[in-house]
Design a protein around this motif. Structure first.
Motif, PDB file in Angstrom:
ATOM      1  N   GLU A 462      60.786  13.838  35.892  1.00 28.22           N
ATOM      2  CA  GLU A 462      59.368  13.938  35.595  1.00 28.22           C
ATOM      3  C   GLU A 462      59.171  14.650  34.264  1.00 28.22           C
ATOM      4  OE1 GLU A 462      55.219  15.189  37.886  1.00 28.22           O
ATOM      5  OE2 GLU A 462      57.170  15.659  38.770  1.00 28.22           O
ATOM      6  N   ALA A 463      58.512  13.976  33.331  1.00 29.12           N
ATOM      7  CA  ALA A 463      58.227  14.568  32.022  1.00 29.12           C
ATOM      8  C   ALA A 463      56.961  15.402  32.114  1.00 29.12           C
ATOM      9  CB  ALA A 463      58.069  13.474  30.970  1.00 29.12           C
ATOM     10  N   LYS A 464      57.028  16.626  31.635  1.00 32.26           N
ATOM     11  CA  LYS A 464      55.873  17.528  31.691  1.00 32.26           C
ATOM     12  C   LYS A 464      55.723  18.277  30.374  1.00 32.26           C
ATOM     13  CE  LYS A 464      55.886  18.389  36.695  1.00 32.26           C
ATOM     14  NZ  LYS A 464      55.878  19.452  37.732  1.00 32.26           N
ATOM     15  N   GLU A 465      54.664  19.025  30.270  1.00 31.63           N
ATOM     16  CA  GLU A 465      54.431  19.898  29.121  1.00 31.63           C
ATOM     17  C   GLU A 465      54.003  21.275  29.617  1.00 31.63           C
ATOM     18  OE1 GLU A 465      51.418  18.032  26.757  1.00 31.63           O
ATOM     19  OE2 GLU A 465      52.890  17.028  25.465  1.00 31.63           O
ATOM     20  N   THR A 466      54.364  22.308  28.863  1.00 36.26           N
ATOM     21  CA  THR A 466      53.870  23.645  29.194  1.00 36.26           C
ATOM     22  C   THR A 466      52.352  23.666  29.029  1.00 36.26           C
ATOM     23  OG1 THR A 466      54.312  24.315  26.913  1.00 36.26           O
ATOM     24  CG2 THR A 466      55.988  24.843  28.552  1.00 36.26           C
ATOM     25  N   GLN A 467      51.695  24.476  29.842  1.00 40.10           N
ATOM     26  CA  GLN A 467      50.237  24.503  29.868  1.00 40.10           C
ATOM     27  C   GLN A 467      49.694  25.773  29.218  1.00 40.10           C
ATOM     28  OE1 GLN A 467      48.309  21.839  31.115  1.00 40.10           O
ATOM     29  NE2 GLN A 467      50.371  20.951  30.995  1.00 40.10           N
ATOM     30  N   PRO A 468      48.527  25.674  28.591  1.00 35.38           N
ATOM     31  CA  PRO A 468      47.923  26.862  27.977  1.00 35.38           C
ATOM     32  C   PRO A 468      47.483  27.853  29.050  1.00 35.38           C
ATOM     33  CG  PRO A 468      46.370  25.041  27.972  1.00 35.38           C
ATOM     34  CD  PRO A 468      47.682  24.479  28.441  1.00 35.38           C
ATOM     35  N   PRO A 469      47.261  29.106  28.663  1.00 37.88           N
ATOM     36  CA  PRO A 469      46.773  30.077  29.661  1.00 37.88           C
ATOM     37  C   PRO A 469      45.441  29.616  30.235  1.00 37.88           C
ATOM     38  CG  PRO A 469      46.539  30.939  27.415  1.00 37.88           C
ATOM     39  CD  PRO A 469      47.369  29.695  27.324  1.00 37.88           C
ATOM     40  N   GLY A 470      45.239  29.856  31.501  1.00 34.30           N
ATOM     41  CA  GLY A 470      44.017  29.391  32.164  1.00 34.30           C
ATOM     42  C   GLY A 470      42.804  30.199  31.769  1.00 34.30           C
ATOM     43  N   ARG A 471      41.649  29.560  31.865  1.00 32.18           N
ATOM     44  CA  ARG A 471      40.396  30.277  31.632  1.00 32.18           C
ATOM     45  C   ARG A 471      40.145  31.242  32.798  1.00 32.18           C
ATOM     46  NH1 ARG A 471      38.544  24.740  30.148  1.00 32.18           N
ATOM     47  NH2 ARG A 471      38.406  24.673  27.861  1.00 32.18           N
ATOM     48  N   TYR A 472      39.276  32.210  32.570  1.00 33.48           N
ATOM     49  CA  TYR A 472      38.975  33.196  33.600  1.00 33.48           C
ATOM     50  C   TYR A 472      37.958  32.649  34.597  1.00 33.48           C
ATOM     51  CZ  TYR A 472      41.090  36.550  30.359  1.00 33.48           C
ATOM     52  OH  TYR A 472      41.945  37.216  29.528  1.00 33.48           O
ATOM     53  N   GLY A 473      38.289  32.749  35.885  1.00 32.74           N
ATOM     54  CA  GLY A 473      37.284  32.527  36.915  1.00 32.74           C
ATOM     55  C   GLY A 473      36.433  33.786  37.023  1.00 32.74           C
ATOM     56  N   GLN A 474      35.320  33.706  37.736  1.00 32.22           N
ATOM     57  CA  GLN A 474      34.413  34.849  37.809  1.00 32.22           C
ATOM     58  C   GLN A 474      35.058  36.058  38.494  1.00 32.22           C
ATOM     59  OE1 GLN A 474      30.382  34.144  39.040  1.00 32.22           O
ATOM     60  NE2 GLN A 474      30.303  32.134  38.078  1.00 32.22           N
ATOM     61  N   GLY A 475      35.775  35.803  39.583  1.00 32.37           N
ATOM     62  CA  GLY A 475      36.414  36.904  40.286  1.00 32.37           C
ATOM     63  C   GLY A 475      37.449  37.603  39.428  1.00 32.37           C
ATOM     64  N   ARG A 476      38.255  36.818  38.725  1.00 31.72           N
ATOM     65  CA  ARG A 476      39.282  37.368  37.850  1.00 31.72           C
ATOM     66  C   ARG A 476      38.653  38.149  36.694  1.00 31.72           C
ATOM     67  NH1 ARG A 476      43.626  39.934  36.479  1.00 31.72           N
ATOM     68  NH2 ARG A 476      44.760  39.148  34.667  1.00 31.72           N
ATOM     69  N   LEU A 477      37.584  37.615  36.118  1.00 33.43           N
ATOM     70  CA  LEU A 477      36.927  38.286  35.001  1.00 33.43           C
ATOM     71  C   LEU A 477      36.352  39.630  35.436  1.00 33.43           C
ATOM     72  CD1 LEU A 477      36.016  38.199  32.064  1.00 33.43           C
ATOM     73  CD2 LEU A 477      33.952  36.999  32.797  1.00 33.43           C
ATOM     74  N   ILE A 478      35.755  39.700  36.608  1.00 38.15           N
ATOM     75  CA  ILE A 478      35.188  40.957  37.095  1.00 38.15           C
ATOM     76  C   ILE A 478      36.285  42.000  37.285  1.00 38.15           C
ATOM     77  CG2 ILE A 478      34.205  42.000  39.189  1.00 38.15           C
ATOM     78  CD1 ILE A 478      32.151  39.782  39.191  1.00 38.15           C
ATOM     79  N   LYS A 479      37.460  41.556  37.747  1.00 36.49           N
ATOM     80  CA  LYS A 479      38.586  42.496  37.896  1.00 36.49           C
ATOM     81  C   LYS A 479      39.015  43.026  36.535  1.00 36.49           C
ATOM     82  CE  LYS A 479      41.883  44.505  40.303  1.00 36.49           C
ATOM     83  NZ  LYS A 479      42.405  45.377  39.239  1.00 36.49           N
ATOM     84  N   ILE A 480      39.071  42.172  35.520  1.00 36.43           N
ATOM     85  CA  ILE A 480      39.449  42.604  34.172  1.00 36.43           C
ATOM     86  C   ILE A 480      38.387  43.558  33.617  1.00 36.43           C
ATOM     87  CG2 ILE A 480      39.816  41.826  31.796  1.00 36.43           C
ATOM     88  CD1 ILE A 480      40.967  39.243  32.970  1.00 36.43           C
ATOM     89  N   MET A 481      37.120  43.261  33.856  1.00 39.86           N
ATOM     90  CA  MET A 481      36.043  44.149  33.407  1.00 39.86           C
ATOM     91  C   MET A 481      36.190  45.528  34.040  1.00 39.86           C
ATOM     92  SD  MET A 481      32.809  41.488  33.609  1.00 39.86           S
ATOM     93  CE  MET A 481      31.553  42.682  33.074  1.00 39.86           C
ATOM     94  N   GLU A 482      36.516  45.559  35.315  1.00 38.42           N
ATOM     95  CA  GLU A 482      36.722  46.833  36.001  1.00 38.42           C
ATOM     96  C   GLU A 482      37.873  47.601  35.372  1.00 38.42           C
ATOM     97  OE1 GLU A 482      36.969  48.210  40.611  1.00 38.42           O
ATOM     98  OE2 GLU A 482      38.480  46.768  39.969  1.00 38.42           O
ATOM     99  N   ASP A 483      38.980  46.913  35.130  1.00 40.93           N
ATOM    100  CA  ASP A 483      40.158  47.573  34.548  1.00 40.93           C
ATOM    101  C   ASP A 483      39.873  48.132  33.158  1.00 40.93           C
ATOM    102  OD1 ASP A 483      41.539  46.896  36.823  1.00 40.93           O
ATOM    103  OD2 ASP A 483      42.525  45.144  35.947  1.00 40.93           O
ATOM    104  N   MET A 484      38.995  47.460  32.411  1.00 40.07           N
ATOM    105  CA  MET A 484      38.691  47.876  31.039  1.00 40.07           C
ATOM    106  C   MET A 484      37.491  48.815  30.944  1.00 40.07           C
ATOM    107  SD  MET A 484      39.301  44.532  28.669  1.00 40.07           S
ATOM    108  CE  MET A 484      40.959  44.022  28.218  1.00 40.07           C
ATOM    109  N   GLY A 485      36.875  49.125  32.077  1.00 38.80           N
ATOM    110  CA  GLY A 485      35.727  50.017  32.053  1.00 38.80           C
ATOM    111  C   GLY A 485      34.474  49.372  31.524  1.00 38.80           C
ATOM    112  N   LEU A 486      34.357  48.049  31.666  1.00 38.78           N
ATOM    113  CA  LEU A 486      33.173  47.331  31.206  1.00 38.78           C
ATOM    114  C   LEU A 486      32.188  47.187  32.360  1.00 38.78           C
ATOM    115  CD1 LEU A 486      34.819  44.484  29.090  1.00 38.78           C
ATOM    116  CD2 LEU A 486      33.581  46.460  28.226  1.00 38.78           C
ATOM    117  N   GLY A 487      31.030  47.830  32.246  1.00 38.08           N
ATOM    118  CA  GLY A 487      30.023  47.730  33.292  1.00 38.08           C
ATOM    119  C   GLY A 487      30.393  48.535  34.524  1.00 38.08           C
TER     120      GLY A 487
END
Length: 744
Positions: A462-487
Motif C-alpha cells: 500500500e502506497a501512502k504519504e506522511t500526513q500534516p499535523p492535525g487541526r485542533y478540535g475544540q476539546g484539544r484547543l481548550i486543553k492547550i489554552m488551559e496549559d498556556m494560561g489563556l482564559g
C-alpha cells in the motif's frame, strides 16, 4: 425582610422551594418575578438576576470611531451602565426595606462579582444593610440547607479580580479592535475583533494551519500479508519494517513473498495490560469528553449549566479533579439504586471501600463535576440526557476497578521476511463497563502455537504519504489554552464561540479563514505581544493575586494600560505597513475562484448601493455574476468544486447554525432547476424572462436604475429585497413584488 439574591431566575425559584417549609408565593416586583414565604425570622424574598445586570463601557463621547483615536481608549474613564433595568429597579425597591441580604450567586470569580454588583445597587439605597454570602456546589436540598446554615463573608478581593478582568478586556479589546478595523477599512458589522485572550488563541490555530501548509508529504510503502490459520481464520500480518521509505526496498521484500508460501510462527508473547480508570471531571476534561461525542464546547457548557440549575449535576465550572472528603460518596452513589443506572450503582455498592481516582489538580472552591440527583430520561431532552449520562458514567468509573486486556504479539517468518501481528482482548471490563465511551475494540487473533505453519492467502503493498499535523478540535484547543494560561474555565469556550461568530474560523477541527491569517500575521509582525500567550498569562496570574488579596486591583489595571501603551507606540510607527498587510490579506479572503469565461478572479463584491454578489475581477469586460444571500458573513472554505473552479462557501449568521451553501454556481443552478420544476408542477409553460427588459412593465430607465443598484440580471431581481429596491429606484414595493412574482 430578608432578601436572597441568586444568579439566575431558575436558581432563585429552586432555592426558595428547597428552603420554604411550604409553598412559596410568587410576587411580581417592578416586572420581575420573586418568590417569598414567611418564617420565624420574618419574610424571606428570593430574586434571580440574569447574570451580570450591569456592564462596563466608555462614555458616549468615545463611541465615534472616526473622531476618537483608538489609543485614547487606553486611559479613558470606564463607566458602569445597567443592562437589566427591571431587575435593577426591583433590587432598589426591595433593598430599601431589607434588613439582611444574602448573596447566593455562583461561587467563583464571576459569580462573586455578579453578587457584589447587586449588593452595590442595594447599598446605594440602604447603606447600612447587613449582608452575607453562601457557597454551594449543587442546587440540591442537602447542599442548599448546608450552605444557608453556614453563611460566610462576601469576598470583595475575589470580586475585584473579576472586575479587573472586565476592565482589562474592555480596554484592550476595544482599543485594538478599533485600531485594526480602521487600518483594514472594515467597519460596521464586519469589524475585525481583537482581544487579549482571543488573539493569542487565534494565533495558535493559525500557526497550526501554517505548519500544515508548509508540510511536505513524504511517500512510503507498507507491506502486509493475509495469513490463513489451520482453523481457516484469515487475519492480517504486517512486515517488520513498518514503513519502507524506498520503493526498491519494498519491491525486494515483496519479491520474497508469494501467495501459497508458508508463514512459520517463530514467536508468541502473551501479556496482560492494566487499563487504569479515569480521573474525575473538571471543566476541561468534561468539555473534552463531550467534544468526543459530538458536542461543541459552548453547547456542552450551556447544557451543563441547565443541568446544574435544575439540580441534576454539580457546578460545571471547576478546576478540581479530586473529590473533597466532605462529600459523602457512598450516599451519592446510593441515589442511583433505582432508575436507569440501577445495575451500575448496585455493583459499586458491593465494594466494602469506595476509593476514587484522583487527578493532578486539587482546589477548594468546587468539587469535580458529579451527578447531584437522580433524573429520569423523560425529564430532559435528548442532548441533556446524553450529557447527564456522561457525567453519571464518569462518576461511577472513578470508583471502578482497572480494566484488564490480554495482549498477544506474534511473529512470522515468510521466506526470510519477518512479519508481525498483534492482538488484544478485554478480559476484565472493570471501569469500561461503566464508561463505554471511545473504548478500543478487541483485535482477535486465531489460536496459534510456535512452530505452526500458516498459508499466505494474499500479499499487498500500500502506497501512502506522511500526513500534516492535525487541526485542533475544540476539546484539544481548550486543553492547550488551559496549559498556556489563556482564559479561565468559565471563558475558554466563549472565546472559541467568538472566533466562530467573527468568521475567523470554521469547521471542527478549527480551520482559520484568510482574514484570521491576515490579522494574526499583522499582529505577529507589528504587535507580537497581542499574539503571544505571555502577556495574557501574566495578567491572569496578577488577577489571581488580586483574588488572594496580595495586590490591589489598581496596580494591575495600571500595569495593563502601560503594556497596551507600549504596543500602540509600535503600531503608530508602522501604521501604513499594517494597513497594507491587512487589506492584502482581506482581499484574498474574498476570492471565490476563477472565472471560467476570462480566467480572472471571482470575488465577493458590493454594488454601489451596498448589495453583495459574486462578480468577476475582469469587469467591465466580463460581466459574469452570481447572487449571494443578503445577510450573514461569507466564509470561503478550502473545498473546491472541480466542475466550476469555485470554493465552497459558508454563511454565518449570529445565533444561527452556519449554512453550508457549497459551490455558489452549483447552488445557483440547483435553484434554477427547482424554479423550473415548480413551474411545471403548476402547469405553466410561460417562458421565463431572460433579462430585466424582458419583464413586462420595465422600461429602459428603470432597468438602468436596477443595474446601477447592482441588480444586473433577472435572478438578482428575484432574490433582492423589494423594500431596498424600492428605495433605490423609487418604484412602489408592490410593483417590484409583482415583477418578482412574475419571474418566479
Amino acid at each position: 425582610m430578608h432578601l436572597i439574591i441568586a444568579e439566575k431566575h431558575i436558581a432563585a425559584k429552586r432555592i426558595a422551594a428547597i428552603l420554604a417549609p411550604g409553598k412559596t408565593k410568587q410576587v411580581r416586583v417592578s416586572g420581575v418575578d420573586t418568590y417569598e414565604y414567611e418564617s420565624e425570622e420574618g419574610t424571606k424574598i428570593f430574586i434571580g438576576l440574569s447574570g451580570h445586570i450591569v456592564k462596563l463601557d466608555f462614555p458616549k463621547a468615545y463611541n465615534n470611531w472616526q473622531k476618537v483615536e483608538a489609543k485614547e481608549l487606553i486611559d479613558a474613564d470606564v463607566i458602569t451602565t445597567s443592562t437589566q433595568v427591571k431587575i435593577v429597579a426591583a433590587l432598589k425597591k426591595l433593598g430599601k426595606t431589607a434588613t439582611k441580604v444574602t448573596i447566593a450567586t455562583d461561587y467563583d470569580r464571576e459569580g462573586e462579582l455578579i453578587g457584589v454588583e447587586a449588593l452595590d445597587i442595594i447599598r446605594e439605597v440602604n447603606p447600612d444593610v447587613v449582608f452575607e454570602r453562601v457557597h454551594y456546589s449543587a442546587i440540591t436540598p442537602k447542599a442548599i440547607d448546608d450552605a444557608f446554615s453556614n453563611p460566610t463573608n462576601v469576598d470583595f478581593d475575589l470580586a475585584d479580580a473579576g472586575h479587573s478582568r472586565q476592565v482589562i478586556d474592555l480596554v484592550w479589546g476595544a482599543s485594538m479592535t478599533r485600531y485594526i478595523s480602521l487600518a483594514a477599512g472594515r467597519l460596521g458589522k464586519m469589524f475585525l475583533s481583537v482581544g487579549r485572550v482571543q488573539s493569542p488563541t487565534l494565533s495558535l490555530i493559525v500557526e497550526r494551519e501554517k505548519e500544515r501548509d508548509a508540510f511536505i508529504p513524504r511517500p512510503y510503502w507498507e507491506l502486509s500479508a493475509m495469513l490463513e490459520s489451520k482453523s481457516g481464520v484469515i487475519f492480517k500480518a504486517e512486515h517488520r519494517t513498518k514503513r519502507f521509505w524506498e520503493k526498491a526496498e519494498v519491491d525486494a521484500a515483496m519479491g520474497n513473498v508469494s501467495v501459497g508460501d508458508d508463514a512459520l510462527v517463530t514467536e508468541l508473547t502473551t501479556s496482560e495490560k492494566i487499563d487504569k480508570p479515569p480521573t474525575p471531571f473538571n471543566t476541561t476534561e468534561f468539555i473534552g469528553a463531550a467534544s468526543s461525542i459530538g458536542f461543541t464546547a459552548a453547547n456542552a457548557m450551556r447544557i451543563a449549566e441547565t443541568l446544574y440549575t435544575n439540580g441534576f449535576i454539580s457546578y460545571p465550572r471547576t478546576d478540581n479533579t479530586v473529590y473533597p472528603e466532605s462529600l459523602d460518596l457512598r450516599a451519592q452513589i446510593e441515589i442511583f439504586k433505582t432508575g436507569a443506572f440501577k445495575q451500575y450503582a448496585l455493583k459499586l455498592l458491593e465494594k466494602e471501600e469506595l476509593v476514587p481516582t484522583k487527578g493532578k489538580k486539587e482546589t477548594t472552591d468546587h468539587p469535580p463535576i458529579f451527578p447531584a440527583s437522580l433524573a429520569k430520561k423523560s425529564e430532559m431532552n435528548e442532548q441533556e440526557w446524553k450529557l447527564y449520562e456522561l457525567v453519571v458514567r464518569r462518576f461511577f468509573a472513578t470508583f471502578a476497578d482497572p480494566a484488564k486486556w490480554e495482549t498477544i504479539r506474534s511473529k512470522f517468518d515468510i521466506n526470510g521476511e519477518d512479519f508481525k501481528a498483534n492482538g488484544a482482548r478485554l478480559v476484565v471490563p472493570g471501569w469500561r463497563w461503566y464508561y463505554h465511551y471511545n473504548a478500543p475494540e478487541d483485535r482477535l487473533l486465531p489460536e496459534l502455537n510456535e512452530g505452526d505453519k500458516l498459508k499466505v492467502d494474499k500479499v499487498e503493498v500500500e502506497a501512502k504519504e506522511t500526513q500534516p499535523p492535525g487541526r485542533y478540535g475544540q476539546g484539544r484547543l481548550i486543553k492547550i489554552m488551559e496549559d498556556m494560561g489563556l482564559g479561565t474555565k468559565a471563558t475558554r469556550h466563549e472565546i472559541i464561540s467568538k472566533l466562530y461568530s467573527r468568521a475567523y474560523v470554521h469547521g471542527n477541527p478549527l480551520q482559520p479563514t484568510k482574514t484570521a491569517i491576515a490579522v494574526v500575521d499583522t499582529l505577529e509582525t507589528f504587535a507580537p505581544t497581542m499574539s503571544k500567550p505571555d502577556m495574557t498569562s501574566k495578567l491572569e496570574a496578577d488577577m489571581d493575586r488580586i483574588a488572594e488579596g496580595e495586590i490591589p486591583e489598581d496596580e494591575v489595571l495600571n500595569e495593563s494600560r502601560e503594556m497596551l501603551g507600549l504596543i500602540f507606540k509600535e503600531l503608530e510607527i508602522n501604521k501604513e505597513d499594517i494597513s497594507e498587510s491587512l487589506r492584502a490579506g482581506l482581499r484574498e479572503d474574498k476570492i471565490i475562484g476563477v472565472c471560467s469565461n476570462c480566467q480572472s478572479n471571482l470575488m465577493v463584491m458590493r454594488s454601489k448601493r451596498g448589495s453583495r454578489f459574486i462578480g468577476c475581477d475582469g469587469y467591465p469586460d466580463c460581466t459574469f455574476a452570481l447572487p449571494l444571500p443578503r445577510s450573514g458573513q461569507v466564509v470561503v472554505t478550502d473545498k473546491l468544486c472541480e466542475e466550476h473552479g469555485m470554493y465552497h462557501i459558508r454563511i454565518i449568521n449570529s445565533g444561527k447554525r452556519p449554512w453550508n451553501l457549497g459551490c455558489p454556481h452549483c447552488n445557483f443552478l440547483e435553484w434554477q432547476k427547482s424554479q423550473e420544476e415548480e413551474k411545471e408542477k403548476n402547469g405553466t409553460d410561460k417562458e421565463r424572462p431572460k433579462t430585466i427588459n424582458d419583464i413586462s412593465g420595465i422600461g429602459k430607465v428603470t432597468a438602468e436604475k436596477l443595474s446601477d443598484a447592482g441588480i444586473c440580471n433577472v435572478n438578482d431581481l428575484c432574490t433582492a429585497d423589494a423594500v431596498e429596491l424600492a428605495k433605490v429606484t423609487s418604484i412602489p414595493v408592490k410593483k417590484i413584488k409583482n415583477w418578482q412574482s412574475e419571474i418566479a
